[in-house]
Design a protein around this motif. Structure first.
Motif, PDB file in Angstrom:
ATOM      1  N   MET A 157       0.833  -1.204   0.000  1.00  0.00           N
ATOM      2  CA  MET A 157       0.000   0.000   0.000  1.00  0.00           C
ATOM      3  C   MET A 157       0.869   1.256   0.000  1.00  0.00           C
ATOM      4  SD  MET A 157      -2.895  -1.240   2.715  1.00  0.00           S
ATOM      5  CE  MET A 157      -3.944   0.199   2.600  1.00  0.00           C
ATOM      6  N   LEU A 158       1.920   1.254   0.807  1.00  0.00           N
ATOM      7  CA  LEU A 158       2.824   2.405   0.865  1.00  0.00           C
ATOM      8  C   LEU A 158       3.485   2.645  -0.492  1.00  0.00           C
ATOM      9  CD1 LEU A 158       4.233   4.629   2.523  1.00  0.00           C
ATOM     10  CD2 LEU A 158       5.965   2.919   3.134  1.00  0.00           C
ATOM     11  N   ASN A 159       3.959   1.583  -1.122  1.00  0.00           N
ATOM     12  CA  ASN A 159       4.580   1.715  -2.448  1.00  0.00           C
ATOM     13  C   ASN A 159       3.592   2.297  -3.456  1.00  0.00           C
ATOM     14  OD1 ASN A 159       7.118   0.686  -1.735  1.00  0.00           O
ATOM     15  ND2 ASN A 159       6.474  -1.410  -2.118  1.00  0.00           N
ATOM     16  N   THR A 160       2.346   1.860  -3.396  1.00  0.00           N
ATOM     17  CA  THR A 160       1.325   2.356  -4.323  1.00  0.00           C
ATOM     18  C   THR A 160       1.033   3.834  -4.072  1.00  0.00           C
ATOM     19  OG1 THR A 160       0.346   0.157  -4.525  1.00  0.00           O
ATOM     20  CG2 THR A 160      -1.044   2.024  -5.140  1.00  0.00           C
ATOM     21  N   ILE A 161       0.948   4.227  -2.821  1.00  0.00           N
ATOM     22  CA  ILE A 161       0.714   5.638  -2.507  1.00  0.00           C
ATOM     23  C   ILE A 161       1.855   6.501  -3.041  1.00  0.00           C
ATOM     24  CG2 ILE A 161       0.611   7.329  -0.617  1.00  0.00           C
ATOM     25  CD1 ILE A 161      -0.920   5.117   0.981  1.00  0.00           C
ATOM     26  N   VAL A 162       3.084   6.066  -2.814  1.00  0.00           N
ATOM     27  CA  VAL A 162       4.247   6.820  -3.289  1.00  0.00           C
ATOM     28  C   VAL A 162       4.209   6.954  -4.814  1.00  0.00           C
ATOM     29  CG1 VAL A 162       6.764   6.703  -3.563  1.00  0.00           C
ATOM     30  CG2 VAL A 162       5.733   6.336  -1.319  1.00  0.00           C
ATOM     31  N   GLU A 163       3.873   5.880  -5.490  1.00  0.00           N
ATOM     32  CA  GLU A 163       3.873   5.878  -6.960  1.00  0.00           C
ATOM     33  C   GLU A 163       2.688   6.618  -7.564  1.00  0.00           C
ATOM     34  OE1 GLU A 163       3.279   2.651 -10.558  1.00  0.00           O
ATOM     35  OE2 GLU A 163       4.211   1.969  -8.699  1.00  0.00           O
ATOM     36  N   LYS A 164       1.492   6.416  -7.025  1.00  0.00           N
ATOM     37  CA  LYS A 164       0.289   6.918  -7.691  1.00  0.00           C
ATOM     38  C   LYS A 164      -0.362   8.118  -7.015  1.00  0.00           C
ATOM     39  CE  LYS A 164      -0.567   2.497  -9.720  1.00  0.00           C
ATOM     40  NZ  LYS A 164      -1.155   2.242 -10.966  1.00  0.00           N
ATOM     41  N   GLN A 165      -0.008   8.393  -5.750  1.00  0.00           N
ATOM     42  CA  GLN A 165      -0.609   9.510  -5.034  1.00  0.00           C
ATOM     43  C   GLN A 165       0.468  10.285  -4.268  1.00  0.00           C
ATOM     44  OE1 GLN A 165      -3.533   7.731  -2.484  1.00  0.00           O
ATOM     45  NE2 GLN A 165      -4.944   7.331  -4.145  1.00  0.00           N
ATOM     46  N   PRO A 166       1.427  10.849  -4.979  1.00  0.00           N
ATOM     47  CA  PRO A 166       2.572  11.472  -4.310  1.00  0.00           C
ATOM     48  C   PRO A 166       2.234  12.680  -3.441  1.00  0.00           C
ATOM     49  CG  PRO A 166       2.612  11.940  -6.656  1.00  0.00           C
ATOM     50  CD  PRO A 166       1.508  10.947  -6.431  1.00  0.00           C
ATOM     51  N   THR A 167       1.015  13.183  -3.503  1.00  0.00           N
ATOM     52  CA  THR A 167       0.639  14.302  -2.643  1.00  0.00           C
ATOM     53  C   THR A 167      -0.143  13.839  -1.411  1.00  0.00           C
ATOM     54  OG1 THR A 167      -1.387  14.707  -3.902  1.00  0.00           O
ATOM     55  CG2 THR A 167       0.598  15.930  -4.574  1.00  0.00           C
ATOM     56  N   CYS A 168      -0.465  12.553  -1.352  1.00  0.00           N
ATOM     57  CA  CYS A 168      -1.191  12.001  -0.210  1.00  0.00           C
ATOM     58  C   CYS A 168      -0.233  11.800   0.958  1.00  0.00           C
ATOM     59  CB  CYS A 168      -1.833  10.667  -0.604  1.00  0.00           C
ATOM     60  SG  CYS A 168      -2.692   9.854   0.754  1.00  0.00           S
ATOM     61  N   LYS A 169      -0.503  12.462   2.068  1.00  0.00           N
ATOM     62  CA  LYS A 169       0.338  12.314   3.264  1.00  0.00           C
ATOM     63  C   LYS A 169       0.073  10.949   3.880  1.00  0.00           C
ATOM     64  CE  LYS A 169       1.953  16.603   3.697  1.00  0.00           C
ATOM     65  NZ  LYS A 169       3.327  16.893   3.475  1.00  0.00           N
ATOM     66  N   VAL A 170       1.144  10.222   4.185  1.00  0.00           N
ATOM     67  CA  VAL A 170       1.004   8.902   4.798  1.00  0.00           C
ATOM     68  C   VAL A 170       2.033   8.752   5.908  1.00  0.00           C
ATOM     69  CG1 VAL A 170       2.470   7.786   3.057  1.00  0.00           C
ATOM     70  CG2 VAL A 170       0.878   6.408   4.370  1.00  0.00           C
ATOM     71  N   THR A 171       1.554   8.250   7.044  1.00  0.00           N
ATOM     72  CA  THR A 171       2.435   7.926   8.157  1.00  0.00           C
ATOM     73  C   THR A 171       2.478   6.416   8.255  1.00  0.00           C
ATOM     74  OG1 THR A 171       1.828   9.947   9.323  1.00  0.00           O
ATOM     75  CG2 THR A 171       2.848   8.205  10.621  1.00  0.00           C
ATOM     76  N   PHE A 172       3.686   5.868   8.286  1.00  0.00           N
ATOM     77  CA  PHE A 172       3.901   4.422   8.334  1.00  0.00           C
ATOM     78  C   PHE A 172       4.522   4.082   9.673  1.00  0.00           C
ATOM     79  CE2 PHE A 172       6.094   0.456   7.376  1.00  0.00           C
ATOM     80  CZ  PHE A 172       5.147  -0.217   6.615  1.00  0.00           C
ATOM     81  N   LEU A 173       3.832   3.283  10.461  1.00  0.00           N
ATOM     82  CA  LEU A 173       4.291   2.909  11.795  1.00  0.00           C
ATOM     83  C   LEU A 173       4.461   1.400  11.828  1.00  0.00           C
ATOM     84  CD1 LEU A 173       4.869   3.583  14.747  1.00  0.00           C
ATOM     85  CD2 LEU A 173       2.413   3.743  15.129  1.00  0.00           C
ATOM     86  N   HIS A 174       5.686   0.961  12.136  1.00  0.00           N
ATOM     87  CA  HIS A 174       5.973  -0.484  12.126  1.00  0.00           C
ATOM     88  C   HIS A 174       6.547  -0.925  13.464  1.00  0.00           C
ATOM     89  CE1 HIS A 174       6.937  -4.435  10.665  1.00  0.00           C
ATOM     90  NE2 HIS A 174       8.196  -4.281  11.028  1.00  0.00           N
ATOM     91  N   ALA A 175       6.085  -2.097  13.913  1.00  0.00           N
ATOM     92  CA  ALA A 175       6.601  -2.699  15.141  1.00  0.00           C
ATOM     93  C   ALA A 175       7.305  -4.004  14.803  1.00  0.00           C
ATOM     94  CB  ALA A 175       5.451  -2.973  16.105  1.00  0.00           C
ATOM     95  N   SER A 176       8.484  -4.179  15.366  1.00  0.00           N
ATOM     96  CA  SER A 176       9.264  -5.397  15.173  1.00  0.00           C
ATOM     97  C   SER A 176       9.953  -5.724  16.489  1.00  0.00           C
ATOM     98  CB  SER A 176      10.301  -5.182  14.065  1.00  0.00           C
ATOM     99  OG  SER A 176      10.948  -6.389  13.737  1.00  0.00           O
ATOM    100  N   ILE A 177      10.456  -6.931  16.598  1.00  0.00           N
ATOM    101  CA  ILE A 177      11.170  -7.304  17.818  1.00  0.00           C
ATOM    102  C   ILE A 177      12.456  -6.507  17.941  1.00  0.00           C
ATOM    103  CG2 ILE A 177      12.347  -9.188  19.031  1.00  0.00           C
ATOM    104  CD1 ILE A 177      10.265 -11.080  17.696  1.00  0.00           C
ATOM    105  N   ASN A 178      13.233  -6.471  16.855  1.00  0.00           N
ATOM    106  CA  ASN A 178      14.507  -5.740  16.840  1.00  0.00           C
ATOM    107  C   ASN A 178      14.982  -5.603  15.401  1.00  0.00           C
ATOM    108  OD1 ASN A 178      15.904  -8.230  16.171  1.00  0.00           O
ATOM    109  ND2 ASN A 178      15.743  -8.774  18.332  1.00  0.00           N
ATOM    110  N   GLY A 179      16.178  -5.078  15.229  1.00  0.00           N
ATOM    111  CA  GLY A 179      16.722  -4.863  13.897  1.00  0.00           C
ATOM    112  C   GLY A 179      16.937  -6.136  13.098  1.00  0.00           C
ATOM    113  N   LYS A 180      17.192  -7.239  13.785  1.00  0.00           N
ATOM    114  CA  LYS A 180      17.406  -8.506  13.079  1.00  0.00           C
ATOM    115  C   LYS A 180      16.127  -9.074  12.494  1.00  0.00           C
ATOM    116  CE  LYS A 180      21.583  -9.921  15.441  1.00  0.00           C
ATOM    117  NZ  LYS A 180      22.269 -10.928  16.233  1.00  0.00           N
ATOM    118  N   THR A 181      14.987  -8.740  13.072  1.00  0.00           N
ATOM    119  CA  THR A 181      13.706  -9.262  12.579  1.00  0.00           C
ATOM    120  C   THR A 181      12.929  -8.226  11.774  1.00  0.00           C
ATOM    121  OG1 THR A 181      12.542  -8.623  14.600  1.00  0.00           O
ATOM    122  CG2 THR A 181      13.521 -10.839  14.545  1.00  0.00           C
TER     123      THR A 181
END
Length: 137
Positions: free
Chosen positions: A15-39
């Motif tokens: 979804m993020l890739n599509t927004i960047v490509e097709k809706q470059p003026t749409c503001k998007v905040t991407f929040l990701h949770a992971s265990i750590n840098g290795k995962t």
């Protein structure tokens, strides 16, 4: 607002890739949770999208950072995504929320959004399970 936990990054990154490509003026905040840098899957790709696109802002939470994971460089918060974090990174309570991850992760996000009084029509999620056990929309 795109919120992913662990492997839930896969559909939201699309979804993020599509927004960047097709809706470059749409503001998007991407929040990701992971265990750590290795995962942390797709870490560099999301960081590059954040650096190269003015409409993209990303935040990272690690529940158990490794010794090499640096707060402020590799991740933005130690712990879990909670209502306090959402309220601090979401540009407007009027945002539309999409989230995906494990069932416990999604239950926590849904609970936080409901505590914040986000209307059901602005909450969207994908359950990767044969049984949907999240509260009814």
């Amino acid at each position: 607002m795109l919120i992913s936990g662990g492997i839930g990054i896969t559909p939201l990154l699309s979804m993020l890739n599509t927004i960047v490509e097709k809706q470059p003026t749409c503001k998007v905040t991407f929040l990701h949770a992971s265990i750590n840098g290795k995962t942390h899957a797709f870490k560099e790709h999301v960081a590059q999208l954040n650096r190269n696109n003015e409409n993209v802002t990303s935040f990272i939470c690690y529940s158990s950072p490794n010794e090499g994971d640096r707060l402020g460089t590799d991740f933005d918060k130690e712990g879990y995504i909670d209502l306090e974090l959402l309220q601090s990174v979401v540009p407007s309570k009027e945002a539309v929320f999409y989230f995906c991850g494990s069932i416990p992760f999604m239950e926590a996000i849904l609970k936080a959004l409901r505590r914040w009084d986000i209307p059901n029509e602005r909450i969207h999620y994908e359950v990767f399970s044969p049984v949907a056990i999240l509260g009814e929309k």
